[in-house]
Design a protein around this motif. Structure first.
Motif, short mmCIF file in Angstrom:
data_model
loop_
_atom_site.label_atom_id
_atom_site.label_comp_id
_atom_site.label_asym_id
_atom_site.label_seq_id
_atom_site.Cartn_x
_atom_site.Cartn_y
_atom_site.Cartn_z
N THR A 1 0.81 -1.29 0.04
CA THR A 1 -0.04 -0.01 0.05
C THR A 1 0.78 1.21 -0.04
O THR A 1 1.67 1.50 0.89
CB THR A 1 -0.91 0.05 1.33
OG1 THR A 1 -1.77 -0.92 1.17
CG2 THR A 1 -1.89 1.19 1.43
N SER A 2 0.70 2.14 -1.03
CA SER A 2 1.27 3.47 -0.81
C SER A 2 0.53 4.63 -0.35
O SER A 2 -0.77 4.71 -0.80
CB SER A 2 1.45 3.94 -2.43
OG SER A 2 1.92 5.09 -2.61
N LEU A 3 0.83 5.10 0.65
CA LEU A 3 0.41 6.07 1.33
C LEU A 3 -0.01 7.46 0.45
O LEU A 3 -0.95 8.03 0.67
CB LEU A 3 0.90 6.53 2.74
CG LEU A 3 0.18 7.44 3.76
CD1 LEU A 3 -1.06 7.16 4.05
CD2 LEU A 3 1.28 7.89 4.63
N LEU A 4 1.10 7.55 -0.29
CA LEU A 4 1.12 8.67 -1.43
C LEU A 4 -0.18 8.33 -2.13
O LEU A 4 -0.86 9.52 -2.33
CB LEU A 4 2.31 8.69 -2.21
CG LEU A 4 2.56 9.73 -3.11
CD1 LEU A 4 2.67 11.14 -2.65
CD2 LEU A 4 3.73 9.49 -4.05
N ALA A 5 -0.25 7.47 -2.96
CA ALA A 5 -1.39 7.13 -3.82
C ALA A 5 -2.62 7.09 -2.96
O ALA A 5 -3.74 7.69 -3.54
CB ALA A 5 -1.08 5.75 -4.31
N GLU B 1 3.35 16.39 4.45
CA GLU B 1 2.88 15.06 4.17
C GLU B 1 4.09 14.23 3.25
O GLU B 1 4.36 13.23 3.70
CB GLU B 1 1.84 15.53 2.68
CG GLU B 1 1.06 14.13 2.26
CD GLU B 1 0.07 14.58 1.14
OE1 GLU B 1 -0.99 14.18 1.19
OE2 GLU B 1 0.51 15.19 0.20
N MET B 2 4.81 15.18 2.60
CA MET B 2 6.08 14.47 1.86
C MET B 2 7.00 13.90 2.95
O MET B 2 7.67 12.88 2.73
CB MET B 2 6.75 15.42 1.09
CG MET B 2 5.61 15.81 -0.30
SD MET B 2 5.39 14.27 -1.16
CE MET B 2 4.33 14.69 -2.49
N ILE B 3 7.17 14.78 4.10
CA ILE B 3 8.08 14.14 4.98
C ILE B 3 7.39 12.93 5.65
O ILE B 3 8.40 11.95 5.78
CB ILE B 3 8.18 15.37 6.07
CG1 ILE B 3 8.91 16.52 5.44
CG2 ILE B 3 9.00 14.73 7.46
CD1 ILE B 3 8.89 17.74 6.34
N GLU B 4 6.33 12.75 5.92
CA GLU B 4 5.78 11.59 6.56
C GLU B 4 5.83 10.53 5.56
O GLU B 4 6.37 9.44 6.10
CB GLU B 4 4.31 12.01 6.85
CG GLU B 4 3.68 10.72 7.35
CD GLU B 4 2.19 10.76 7.75
OE1 GLU B 4 1.23 9.80 8.18
OE2 GLU B 4 1.58 11.91 7.33
N ILE B 5 5.57 10.44 4.33
CA ILE B 5 5.31 9.69 3.47
C ILE B 5 6.85 8.74 3.02
O ILE B 5 6.88 7.75 3.03
CB ILE B 5 4.64 9.88 2.12
CG1 ILE B 5 3.36 10.15 2.51
CG2 ILE B 5 4.87 8.95 1.05
CD1 ILE B 5 2.49 10.84 1.29
N PHE B 6 7.85 9.97 3.07
CA PHE B 6 9.09 9.45 2.69
C PHE B 6 10.27 9.13 3.77
O PHE B 6 11.35 9.19 3.54
CB PHE B 6 9.76 10.23 1.65
CG PHE B 6 8.83 10.16 0.16
CD1 PHE B 6 9.46 9.04 -0.59
CD2 PHE B 6 7.84 11.20 -0.07
CE1 PHE B 6 8.50 9.04 -1.93
CE2 PHE B 6 7.49 10.74 -1.33
CZ PHE B 6 7.72 9.80 -2.43
#
Length: 596
Positions: free
Chosen positions: A319-323, A450-455
Motif C-alpha cells: 500500500t502506497s500512502l502517497l497514492a 505530507e512528503m516528510i511523513e510519506i518518505f
C-alpha cells in the motif's frame, strides 16, 4: 611427517583480514565488531542496504581511514602502522570516481601514473596494457567528460589498476552502467581474479552478487551473512512462486500479495507476479489469492535477491500512502504523452534521431538502452527542458514548443543526476519545490509535512542532500518531483545505485500512482525494473529499435538468436541479444553497401 599429515590442507592466506573492526563517527556506529577474510584469486561481493557500512569498510581496507577498534591487514600489512604500503598493494575505485572530466583519457592515465609513482620507463607499456584491457585505445584523445557512463567506469577501473594491485576495491562500479557495459566490466574483473588478484565488488545489483565466489551481507554495520551466495539462496527452497496469467491488473495483484501476512516479498515479472513466502509460512493465502484473481501458482527456483530481502525482514507492504491520498487523474484524451519524429542535434552529432511513440494515460512506459543511446536527451525534450531540432513533443495534448509553461505544470521530473541543492537542507529543498509549484500558506505546510511523513524524512530535515545516503537522497528527490501531484511523471534512472529494499518502496509508490491514473515514463538500467513497465522502447544509437511489452521483447530476442522453444531469456539477456542483433544488421548493411 606422516602421509596423512602431508595431505592436510593448509588454510589459504587471506589477502585482507578484518578482525573485530568497529568504526564510529561521533555518536554514529558505522561498523560494529565485524570480522571477515578476503581471499586472493576470488571475487567477493559486498552487499547491503543504503547506510549499512559498505563504503566505510571499503575505505578501511584501502587504509584511507583507521578503525575505531580492531584491525585490518592487507597482504599482512597493518592498515594503521603501514598505511603507505597498503596504498601500493590496493587499487581503490570509489563510488564517485575522481576522473578529471576536462582531461582526456590519456591525460587521466598519466595523472594517475604520477600519483602512483610509476616510473616513466614503464608507463608506456602500462598504458598499452590497460587500454587494450579496457578497450579504450580508440578514445585516448576524448575528454573524460564526453565518455558514456560505461566508458567512464572502464577508465576508472584502468586508473585503479595502475600499480598492478594485489587487492582491487570497487565501490559500486556498475552504477548507471547499461547491461552491455556491465557485462564487459564483469568479464574484465573475472580475468583479474583468474590471475590471482583479490577483488571486492560492492553492488546494488544482486544478480551480480549471485555470481561472486563469496558475499559479505552488511546491515546496520554488522555482517549478517558471509559465504557463498548459493548457500544463502538455498535457504529459501520451496518458498518462491509465480502467479501466472492473472485475470486482474497485475499491479493490484502484487499489492494484494504484499499485504498478506505469509508473504515477505514480491515483484512484477512481465505478465506474472513473483512472490516469496516468509519462513515456515504455508501457501494457503497465495493459493486463495490465485483463485480470486484467476491465476495459477508455479514454484520457481529462489534467487539471491529473494534471500537478501528475506534476511533483512522482507520488503515494504503493497500500500502506497502517497497514492492513497491522491485524487485519481482524469484526462480528456487517452494519450498522455506523444512524440513525432523527435530529433535533437548537437552540432554534427545526432543525439535523438526521428523518435516516435505514444504513451497512454495510466501506463508505465520504459525507455531502455545503452549509455549514450539518447534516452536522457529524449526525456529532456519531452519535459520541455531541451528544444528539439525537429519533430514535436506533446504532453496532455499541449505542444511543448508553444505551451511550455502550462505543460510543465502537469509534469513531475526526477533527473538522472541528482538535482537537489546541496547548499540547502532537506527541508529547504522541500520548501523551495513547494514554492516553485505555487504553494503558500497552510497548503504549503500541509504538502511539505505530507512528503516528510510519506518518505520518512523526519530525522534528516536539517541535513544537506550531499550528506545523505543515496537512498535517502532519491527519496527526497522523488518527494520534490511529486510535490504538486503531477498527472505525468518522468523518472530518469530513479533507483540507480539504490538498494533492493528502497527500490521496492519506490515501485510501491509508482504502482499505486499508476493505478490512480498517473502516467509514468521511466529510464532504468535495472532490467528487473523494466518488467514493471506496460511497454518498453529500446533505444540504440539514437533510434528506437524495438517497442513492445517486456514479455514480447523477451520472445523477440529469443527468436532473433534462433532460440525458439526452451527457457525464455531474462530481460537483461533480451536487452543484450537485441543490441547484438541490431549490430549484426548494421554490419550486414555496411557490407552490402561496400560490395555495391
Amino acid at each position: 611427517m606422516s602421509a596423512a599429515d602431508s595431505r592436510v590442507t593448509r588454510p589459504v592466506q587471506a589477502a585482507v583480514e578484518i578482525t573485530g573492526v568497529s568504526k564510529r563517527f561521533g555518536n554514529t556506529a558505522a561498523l560494529r565488531d565485524i570480522s571477515a577474510r578476503i581471499l586472493p584469486g576470488q571475487l567477493t561481493g559486498l552487499v547491503g542496504p543504503d547506510g549499512a557500512g559498505k563504503t566505510t569498510l571499503m575505505r578501511l581496507m584501502a587504509a584511507l581511514m583507521a578503525p575505531s577498534a580492531g584491525q585490518v591487514t592487507v597482504g599482512g600489512c597493518d592498515s594503521v602502522r603501514e598505511s603507505a604500503r597498503i596504498h601500493t598493494l590496493t587499487g581503490y575505485m570509489p563510488q564517485r570516481f575522481g576522473l578529471y572530466e576536462d582531461l582526456s583519457v590519456m591525460e587521466n592515465l598519466r595523472l594517475y601514473a604520477r600519483l602512483q609513482g610509476l616510473a616513466m620507463k614503464t608507463q608506456r607499456d602500462t598504458f598499452e596494457r590497460l587500454l587494450a584491457f579496457t578497450r579504450l585505445a580508440p578514445f585516448v584523445h576524448r575528454l573524460a567528460g564526453r565518455l558514456s557512463g560505461g566508458m567512464k567506469q572502464k577508465l576508472g577501473l584502468a586508473c585503479a589498476m595502475m600499480g598492478r594491485p594485489q587487492v582491487l576495491l570497487l565501490d559500486e562500479p556498475s552504477v548507471g552502467v547499461d547491461p552491455v557495459s556491465r557485462q564487459e566490466l564483469w568479464k574484465m574483473v573475472h580475468e583479474l581474479t583468474s590471475e590471482g588478484m583479490a577483488v571486492v565488488w560492492s553492488t546494488a545489483y544482486l544478480d551480480e552478487a549471485e555470481r561472486c565466489a563469496g558475499v559479505l551481507l552488511l546491515n546496520e554495520g554488522r555482517i549478517e551473512y558471509a559465504g557463498p551466495p548459493r548457500e544463502l539462496t538455498a535457504s529459501l527452497k520451496h518458498r518462491s512462486f509465480r502467479l501466472l496469467e492473472p485475470q486482474q491488473d497485475r499491479r493490484l495483484v502484487l499489492s494484494r500479495a504484499l499485504n498478506l501476512k505469509s508473504v515477505c516479498d514480491g515483484v512484477i515479472q512481465g505478465d506474472a507476479v513473483r512472490i516469496v513466502l516468509r519462513k515456515d509460512a504455508a501457501r494457503d493465502e497465495i493459493d486463495a489469492l490465485a483463485g480470486a484473481v484467476g491465476a495459477h501458482v508455479a514454484a520457481v527456483a529462489p534467487r539471491f535477491e529473494d534471500a537478501f530481502v528475506d534476511m533483512l525482514g522482507g520488503g515494504p507492504g503493497g500500500t502506497s500512502l502517497l497514492a492513497a491520498r491522491m485524487t485519481p487523474v482524469h484526462l480528456d484524451s487517452e494519450i498522455a504523452v506523444e512524440c513525432r519524429e523527435l530529433t535533437r542535434r548537437f552540432g554534427d552529432f545526432v543525439a535523438t534521431d526521428h523518435v516516435s511513440f505514444q504513451v497512454r494515460r495510466g501506463e508505465i512506459f520504459g525507455l531502455l538502452g545503452p549509455n549514450g543511446a539518447g534516452k536522457s536527451t529524449t526525456f529532456k525534450m519531452l519535459c520541455g527542458l531541451l528544444k528539439p531540432s525537429s519533430g514535436t513533443a506533446q504532453v496532455m495534448g499541449m505542444d511543448l514548443g508553444t505551451a511550455t509553461s502550462k505543460a510543465k505544470s502537469h509534469i513531475g521530473y526526477m533527473a538522472q543526476k541528482f538535482s537537489l541543492y546541496g547548499l540547502l537542507s532537506a527541508r529547504q529543498n522541500l520548501e523551495f519545490s513547494a514554492g516553485v509549484y505555487g504553494f503558500d500558506g497552510a497548503a504549503r505546510r500541509e504538502r511539505i509535512d505530507e512528503m516528510i511523513e510519506i518518505f520518512h524524512l523526519q530525522k534528516f530535515l536539517r541535513t544537506s542532500p550531499d550528506e545523505l545516503p543515496l537512498g535517502l537522497k532519491q527519496r527526497l528527490a522523488l518527494a520534490c518531483a511529486l510535490m504538486h501531484r503531477p498527472p505525468v511523471l518522468f523518472l530518469d534512472e530513479p533507483t540507480s545505485g539504490v538498494d533492493p529494499i528502497t527500490r521496492r518502496e519506490f515501485w510501491t509508490h509508482i504502482n499505486g500512482l499508476v493505478r490512480n491514473g498517473v502516467t509514468v515514463l521511466v529510464t532504468t538500467h535495472f532490467m528487473d525494473e523494466a518488467e514493471y513497465c506496460d511497454r518498453v522502447a529500446l533505444m540504440y544509437q539514437s533510434r528506437v529499435i524495438a517497442l513492445d511489452t517486456p514479455d514480447a521483447l523477451k520472445r523477440s530476442a529469443q527468436a532473433e538468436t534462433g532460440g525458439e522453444g526452451g527457457e525464455e531469456p531474462t530481460m537483461e539477456e533480451a536487452f543484450i541479444r537485441l543490441i547484438k542483433a541490431a549490430d549484426a544488421q548494421s554490419e550486414a548493411l555496411r557490407s552490402k553497401e561496400a560490395a555495391a
